[in-house]
Design an enzyme around this catalytic site. Structure first.
Site, short mmCIF file in Angstrom:
data_model
loop_
_atom_site.label_atom_id
_atom_site.label_comp_id
_atom_site.label_asym_id
_atom_site.label_seq_id
_atom_site.Cartn_x
_atom_site.Cartn_y
_atom_site.Cartn_z
CG ASP A 44 -2.20 -0.73 1.04
OD1 ASP A 44 -2.48 -1.13 -0.10
OD2 ASP A 44 -2.93 -0.93 2.03
CE LYS A 66 -7.59 0.64 -2.33
NZ LYS A 66 -8.55 0.69 -3.46
CG MET A 183 -9.43 6.74 5.74
SD MET A 183 -10.04 5.25 4.91
CE MET A 183 -10.80 4.37 6.31
#
Length: 266
Positions: A44, A66, A183
């Protein structure tokens, strides 16, 4: 005349490896062994260069970025890469920031591989929400401040039901829970507005960017000043938000109280 049939090459295996928040010294021994045994590593975007440097010579490292809010490698393509390499007999390590099973889509990947008959191992890693608050000297739970902790994403999948932030805030307030929001930077204004429907305006919030890395930064703010602090200090992804009275235990909290609710710390 007899014919000798060579046995078909048995499928390889895949290990979902939690690479932690970035500091290679926070890897588990099991994670280190999995990295060093891999012939193919799918990494990632948030896996640090220092961790990738632990891969054995000759191993193929395939970046499959990602990161919320940025161009990302499509999830079906990542799963296809994992499966094709495993079926070709490779020892695949899927390196994921933090822990594979905490907002890392590890559950989806494990299901896909197992459905195709590929053996899957999972190695846990230290999740950024824990590492971040620890880095600033505070716990996630504390007998005087928090009786539990909730890990939640601030970025739901397209078309998914929105998070009921007011209801979550009311529950956190009533049950003395710490909220760890992943996030959430893109929607921080809406998150703060929703949480203010159920939490006090002066509830402390910590924003930790690049937890455990040399470039780590953090800020502490009142909930009602959170959006202003994030903008003023130019904090962005990857960051975690920690909402709750445990933030009062942070080593920089006293300094913050003496100065201004807009203070930030490098």
């Amino acid at each position: 005349m007899s014919h000798i049939t060579e046995p078909s090459r048995s499928p390889g295996r895949c290990t979902l490896v939690g690479a932690g928040p970035g500091d290679p010294e926070l890897l588990t021994l099991k994670a280190l062994k999995a990295i060093q045994a891999a012939t193919v590593l799918l990494a990632d975007d948030l896996v640090s260069d220092a961790i990738l440097a632990l891969a054995p010579p000759g191993a193929r490292i395939i970046p499959v970025g990602k990161r919320g809010g940025c161009m990302s490698t499509p999830q079906p393509f990542i799963e296809k890469l994992m499966l094709s390499n495993a079926l070709a007999g490779e020892n695949v390590a899927r390196l994921k920031g933090g822990d594979p099973f905490i907002f890392g889509r590890g559950g989806e990947e494990a299901e896909h591989l197992r459905a195709a008959g590929v053996e899957v191992d999972v190695v846990n890693g230290i999740t950024a929400g824990l590492a971040g608050i620890t880095q600033i000297g505070a716990p996630l739970t504390h007998r005087s401040h928090a009786q539990g902790v909730v890990f939640i994403t601030g970025h739901t999948r397209p078309g998914g039901a929105p998070i009921d932030w007011p209801a979550l805030a009311a529950t956190a307030h009533a049950a003395q829970l710490t909220l760890v929001i992943y996030m959430g930077m893109k929607g921080v204004a809406g998150i703060a507005h929703g949480l203010l429907q159920g939490l006090p305006a002066d509830m402390p919030v910590a924003v930790i960017q690049n937890a455990s890395l040399p470039q780590q930064r953090h800020a502490i703010a009142r909930l009602d000043a959170l959006t202003q602090v994030v903008a003023q200090e130019k904090l962005g992804s990857p960051s975690v938000l920690v909402v709750g009275n445990v933030v009062r235990c942070a080593s920089s909290f006293a300094q913050w109280m003496e100065s201004t609710p807009l203070a930030a710390c490098a």
